[in-house]
Scaffold this active site. Sequence first.
Site, short mmCIF file in Angstrom:
data_model
loop_
_atom_site.label_atom_id
_atom_site.label_comp_id
_atom_site.label_asym_id
_atom_site.label_seq_id
_atom_site.Cartn_x
_atom_site.Cartn_y
_atom_site.Cartn_z
N SER A 114 0.82 -1.21 0.00
CA SER A 114 0.00 0.00 0.00
C SER A 114 0.85 1.27 0.00
CB SER A 114 -0.93 0.00 1.22
OG SER A 114 -0.17 -0.09 2.40
N ASP A 130 -3.09 6.18 12.28
CA ASP A 130 -2.30 5.45 11.30
C ASP A 130 -0.95 6.16 11.15
OD1 ASP A 130 -1.08 4.50 8.97
OD2 ASP A 130 -2.96 4.33 7.85
N HIS A 166 0.92 5.11 6.86
CA HIS A 166 0.64 5.73 5.55
C HIS A 166 0.81 7.24 5.61
CE1 HIS A 166 -1.41 1.77 5.49
NE2 HIS A 166 -0.83 1.74 4.30
#
Length: 428
Positions: free
Chosen positions: A159, A404, A407
């Site tokens: 990702s 998070d 990311h």
Amino acid sequence: MVRRGRVSTPFIFILIGFIILVAILYGQDFSCTLSHFDHHQHLTTLNHSPSIPKPRSNFVERKKKWRREKTVPFAVGKTAESCNIFDGKWVRDKESKPMYEEWECPYIQPQLTCQEHGRPDRDYQNWRWQPNGCDLPKFNATLMLEALRGKRMLFVGDSLNRGQYVSMICLLHRLVPEEGKVMESSYSSLTVFRLKDYNATIEFYWAPFLLESNSDDAVVHRIADRIVRKGSINTHGKHWKGADIVVFNTYLWWMTGLQFKILKGSFKDEVPEIEMLSTEDAYRMAMKSMLKWVQRNMDPKKTRVFFTSMSPTHSKSIDWGGEEGGNCYNQTTLIDDPEYWGSDSRKTIMEVIGDEFRKSKAQVTFLNITQLSSYRKDAHTQIFKKQWGPLTPEQKADPKTYADCVHWCLPGLQDTWNELLFAKLFYP
Ligand SMILES: *[C@@H]1O[C@H](CO)[C@@H](O)[C@H](O)[C@H]1NC(C)=O
Ligand SMILES: *[C@@H]1O[C@H](CO)[C@@H](O)[C@H](O)[C@H]1NC(C)=O
Ligand SMILES: *[C@@H]1O[C@H](CO)[C@@H](O)[C@H](O)[C@H]1NC(C)=O
Ligand SMILES: *[C@@H]1O[C@H](CO)[C@@H](O)[C@H](O)[C@H]1NC(C)=O
């Protein structure tokens, strides 16, 4: 019995002698055959065979020559040989950064649109990377698009690589009218952004380990007990052939602990044969496979291959002298210790990458973004993203528990990764 023994003993010696002779003769022949195969571009069945040691002496020379002789595809100029563009500092620059606005780029996944999800600050968008030894060339979207004419650019990995992929599209799409572009996302491993008038594609291929694994489903891949199959790079690699520019990454998915499960044989075997390797050895196996794949399938006279290093995470604020129990949540400033290296990023993995790249003949350009990204504790999506599922009252009460810190918001840090890619592609 005794007599028969006497008769057969000399015969056995002759037989053994004969076998040894045959073994010597054929053994030589066999190793010739093997080394011949080893140079054969398309032979893929030897993935399992131990590699034959090759002289390492002139590999640096070879890379220099490749650069000197202007045989580098896509090159339009050069970066000063003495300048390491990954060594530098972040400079505040509201004039030139961000290079696009979040709302302008419809391709950003909702997991990365921080402003839309309520991030109150936007300073994280206003930083420019300044190498110590030279200036980065300005990202020229026209040049990039022209270079892609009739070509296929492919990002392969997890990702984080998908984030870099989307950033690249955001950096380019403005120059292309609406009817000239289409994002063909499907629920398969491959996402394709098509530039019709350019006859070009920019693609993303989901393969978080590069090799075949039990986490390869493009949608359902949140598996704790991860297993990677040894020697399986062609499972995915067959879909990468024919690409003109490839950008690989793989790191975070390997970080499950000290050991990693490697499957010998096939995922279909009834009784799977699992080998436990140290994370470093497992990762080394992946590096070797990738480099070998590149050597066999990518023509260095026509194509370029990049490998993006580990994307750092910021899950423990004590690493940078912050409060105990904190993480990237609520962070809006940079880490200014130039030596900073968080406890989440393994130096040993960087060493494995360095070792394997040094040993390999494959022409893979290393995008060493780890250190420069590690200063950017401010640049993660934190809580300002579309959540995968509903939050519990406990989580809501303490936002850092679901922040998070892996990311990155777009626009943001990953646009810089692409500026560095741009520099290495056109000014090697
Ligand atoms: C960008 O690249 C195009 C195509 O090579 C070139 O014509 C143009 O001058 C470049 N622009 C800048 C600002 O360098
Ligand atoms: C489009 O690009 C492909 C290579 O990616 C090439 O084979 C094909 O001929 C091109 N088509 C046109 C119409 O230029
Ligand atoms: C976020 O940081 C600011 C200082 O930068 C502080 O005043 C505030 O209390 C912090 N908020 C939370 C929820 O930690
Ligand atoms: C990447 O950069 C860091 C910091 O600049 C350095 O310590 C590391 O050795 C580099 N890695 C490789 C493989 O060159």
